[in-house]
Design a protein around this motif. Sequence first.
Motif, short mmCIF file in Angstrom:
data_model
loop_
_atom_site.label_atom_id
_atom_site.label_comp_id
_atom_site.label_asym_id
_atom_site.label_seq_id
_atom_site.Cartn_x
_atom_site.Cartn_y
_atom_site.Cartn_z
N VAL A 190 -4.12 9.43 2.46
CA VAL A 190 -5.08 8.41 2.04
C VAL A 190 -4.37 7.43 1.11
CG1 VAL A 190 -7.08 9.90 2.29
CG2 VAL A 190 -5.86 9.85 0.11
N GLU A 191 -4.95 6.22 1.00
CA GLU A 191 -4.33 5.19 0.18
C GLU A 191 -4.30 5.62 -1.28
OE1 GLU A 191 -4.84 0.43 -0.86
OE2 GLU A 191 -5.98 1.35 0.78
N ASP A 192 -3.16 5.44 -1.91
CA ASP A 192 -2.97 5.77 -3.32
C ASP A 192 -3.01 4.47 -4.12
OD1 ASP A 192 -2.35 6.79 -5.77
OD2 ASP A 192 -0.28 7.36 -5.27
N GLU A 193 -4.11 4.26 -4.81
CA GLU A 193 -4.23 3.01 -5.57
C GLU A 193 -3.26 3.02 -6.75
OE1 GLU A 193 -8.29 2.43 -6.54
OE2 GLU A 193 -8.90 2.18 -4.44
N GLY A 194 -2.98 4.15 -7.30
CA GLY A 194 -1.93 4.32 -8.28
C GLY A 194 -1.98 3.35 -9.45
N GLY A 206 -10.40 11.51 13.38
CA GLY A 206 -10.95 12.86 13.28
C GLY A 206 -9.92 13.97 13.30
N VAL A 207 -8.62 13.67 13.51
CA VAL A 207 -7.61 14.73 13.51
C VAL A 207 -7.32 15.19 12.08
CG1 VAL A 207 -6.55 13.89 15.64
CG2 VAL A 207 -5.66 13.12 13.42
N LYS A 208 -6.81 16.45 11.97
CA LYS A 208 -6.44 17.01 10.68
C LYS A 208 -4.96 17.39 10.75
CE LYS A 208 -9.27 20.46 10.63
NZ LYS A 208 -9.75 20.35 12.02
N ALA A 209 -4.37 17.62 9.58
CA ALA A 209 -2.98 18.07 9.51
C ALA A 209 -2.83 19.35 10.31
CB ALA A 209 -2.57 18.29 8.06
N GLY A 210 -1.81 19.42 11.17
CA GLY A 210 -1.57 20.60 12.00
C GLY A 210 -2.18 20.51 13.38
N ASP A 211 -3.07 19.55 13.64
CA ASP A 211 -3.69 19.42 14.95
C ASP A 211 -2.68 18.97 16.00
OD1 ASP A 211 -6.08 20.14 13.90
OD2 ASP A 211 -7.04 18.17 14.07
N ARG A 248 -9.14 17.32 5.47
CA ARG A 248 -9.63 15.95 5.69
C ARG A 248 -9.40 15.52 7.12
NH1 ARG A 248 -10.92 11.21 2.85
NH2 ARG A 248 -10.41 9.28 3.97
N LYS A 249 -10.46 14.96 7.69
CA LYS A 249 -10.35 14.40 9.03
C LYS A 249 -10.00 12.92 8.91
CE LYS A 249 -13.64 17.56 11.19
NZ LYS A 249 -14.90 17.68 11.98
N ALA A 250 -8.98 12.50 9.64
CA ALA A 250 -8.50 11.12 9.54
C ALA A 250 -9.56 10.13 9.99
CB ALA A 250 -7.25 10.95 10.39
N LYS A 251 -9.67 9.05 9.24
CA LYS A 251 -10.58 7.97 9.61
C LYS A 251 -9.86 6.64 9.45
CE LYS A 251 -12.67 7.81 4.99
NZ LYS A 251 -13.95 7.90 4.23
N GLU A 252 -10.53 5.57 9.86
CA GLU A 252 -9.90 4.25 9.81
C GLU A 252 -9.42 3.94 8.39
OE1 GLU A 252 -10.88 -0.43 10.88
OE2 GLU A 252 -12.00 1.20 11.85
N GLY A 253 -8.19 3.45 8.30
CA GLY A 253 -7.60 3.16 7.00
C GLY A 253 -6.69 4.26 6.50
N LYS A 305 0.82 -1.20 0.00
CA LYS A 305 0.00 0.00 0.00
C LYS A 305 0.86 1.26 0.00
CE LYS A 305 -4.10 -1.97 2.20
NZ LYS A 305 -5.04 -1.89 3.34
N ARG A 306 0.44 2.21 -0.82
CA ARG A 306 1.10 3.51 -0.86
C ARG A 306 0.08 4.58 -0.47
NH1 ARG A 306 3.44 3.78 -6.80
NH2 ARG A 306 1.43 2.78 -7.21
N TYR A 307 0.58 5.67 0.09
CA TYR A 307 -0.30 6.73 0.56
C TYR A 307 0.11 8.06 -0.04
CZ TYR A 307 -1.92 3.33 3.99
OH TYR A 307 -2.46 2.22 4.59
N LYS A 308 -0.90 8.92 -0.27
CA LYS A 308 -0.66 10.26 -0.78
C LYS A 308 -1.34 11.27 0.14
CE LYS A 308 -4.63 10.07 -3.93
NZ LYS A 308 -5.06 10.14 -5.34
N ASP A 309 -0.81 12.50 0.13
CA ASP A 309 -1.36 13.53 1.01
C ASP A 309 -2.82 13.79 0.68
OD1 ASP A 309 0.98 13.92 2.38
OD2 ASP A 309 1.73 15.46 1.01
#
Length: 543
Positions: free
Chosen positions: A256-260, A218-223, A170-175, A161-165
């Motif tokens: 979030v996951e980058d299906e790429g 539920g956290v966001k970037a910078g929290d 966006r509030k973080a959720k499971e996955g 799995k790869r992830y992209k910003d």
Amino acid sequence: MRTLKIEGSYLMQIVETTNEGLKRAYAITIPADAIESRIDAEVKAIAPQVKMPGFRPGKVPANLVRKMHGDALHGDALNKAVREAVDSVISGKQLRPAMQPKVDFDESYEQGKDAQLTVEVEVLPEIDTPKVEGLKLDRLIVPVSDEEVMEELNRIASGQKRYKDAAKSRKAKEGDQVVIDFVGKIDGEAFEGGAAEGAPLVIGSGTFIPGFEDQLTGVKAGDEKTVKVTFPKDYQADHLAGKDAEFDVTVQAVKVEDEGELDDDFAKSMGLESLQQLKDLIKGQLEQQHAGLTRTAMKRGLLDKLAGDHDFDVPQGMVDAEFDQIWAQLQQEAQKEEDPAAAMKEIEAEKDDYRHIAERRVRLGLLLSEIGQANGVEVTNQEMQMLIQQAAQQYRQEDRQRFVEYIQQEPMAAAQLRAPLYEDKVVDFLFDKADVTEKEVTREELEAAIEADEEAEAEKAKKAPKKKAAKKAPAKKAAAKKDTKKDGDEKKAPAKKAAAKKAPAKKSAAKKDGDKKPAAKKAPAKKDAAKKAAAKKAPAKKK
């Protein structure tokens, strides 16, 4: 029953007490004067090195040397006499032992009297050298398709799995993956190992201690957030186990996951140069897997032909040792099942079948050994050294040389290590001699053929008749015993390497695979004649 006297360094009396089938037994009497003469010889040998106050080096009288070291010298002399007696039986009777002879020493023995012992041994059967010409075998070939390569490529991609910003809002959720800085504190004080910067964490992965990830939902970037948790009572760090802790967390990013795409960039993320190189690598691995299955099916066909054409009595000691290994592995595997008791009940119902499997393995091992010896198949010294060095890597660095010395000093352990390679070389020899017909099949068809063969052999094992007692096998020139198991035997009986005497334990239980390697037989423990000294131990394997 007759008495045989063999002339060596002294006369000893050897009486044959059993000669039934492959079993032999002998009663041996070692004269007291023979043991005493050995002690005298040892005294003369060590006297020059003995030091004693009041005497110049090398001038200590023999009677004093004997008085100082008499018990040890007597024990050594008796042990050597017993070993010589056993060797005399083997060589004088031209026996080919199937396993180490069982030696029982009369414990009522008193120093200064004749020593009595019994030797029980099973001998290898005489086998008519099998003909290797005219064998007909099928080689089932499975070509690797482009579809199969892509299927494997997609499977790999799903596990990479790869992830992209994600968007800043966006509030973080499971996955999702959060990249965080954190500092852990207990009673307001930071603790060692409780801080990190730029740590990636997938929410819901269960990577961190219970409760940590849930609080980041539920956290966001910078929290910035304070996470409160309690370390489990069984936590590996004792100073943290069961403690309440707070973590000051700063969220750098939410990803979030980058299906790429499955492209060159994906291949480069795995350390390769291009997607084509990755495909070629996958294709090569699949070809190796198919080749292994092909060999398994072909080898089973060969062993079935050999088993069907040859029937002879086998040493029950070898069968017992083989069965014990199979049974121990089955019991071990049963304990891993959801219901160990039910699993044990199931294999208990098939215990006789596994006994027949053990007998078949032993018979085929002896048959392959006979074929190899008759046709000059051998494991070279260079190959043996490579085997020893490879096996030594399973031990801690400081124990590897001890393991090498153990193999060099223990013929049974060396034979066990050699057995799998010897079997493979004999099988390859027979493959070269056989008339082979290649047939192209699918992987499913090849696996089905292997499964069908397993079921057929299981049925044969159930119907196998009990063997009658064999007649006495005529003497035959001594030959090194190659102890081998067959890959893909009935019911997928587990294969596991056992070691001679107190051989080192493996790091983990042997795994089942499509092309099982043979496991050598255990040698029965040998009683030390004088002191029942423990057998030498190989070094313990690294954990």
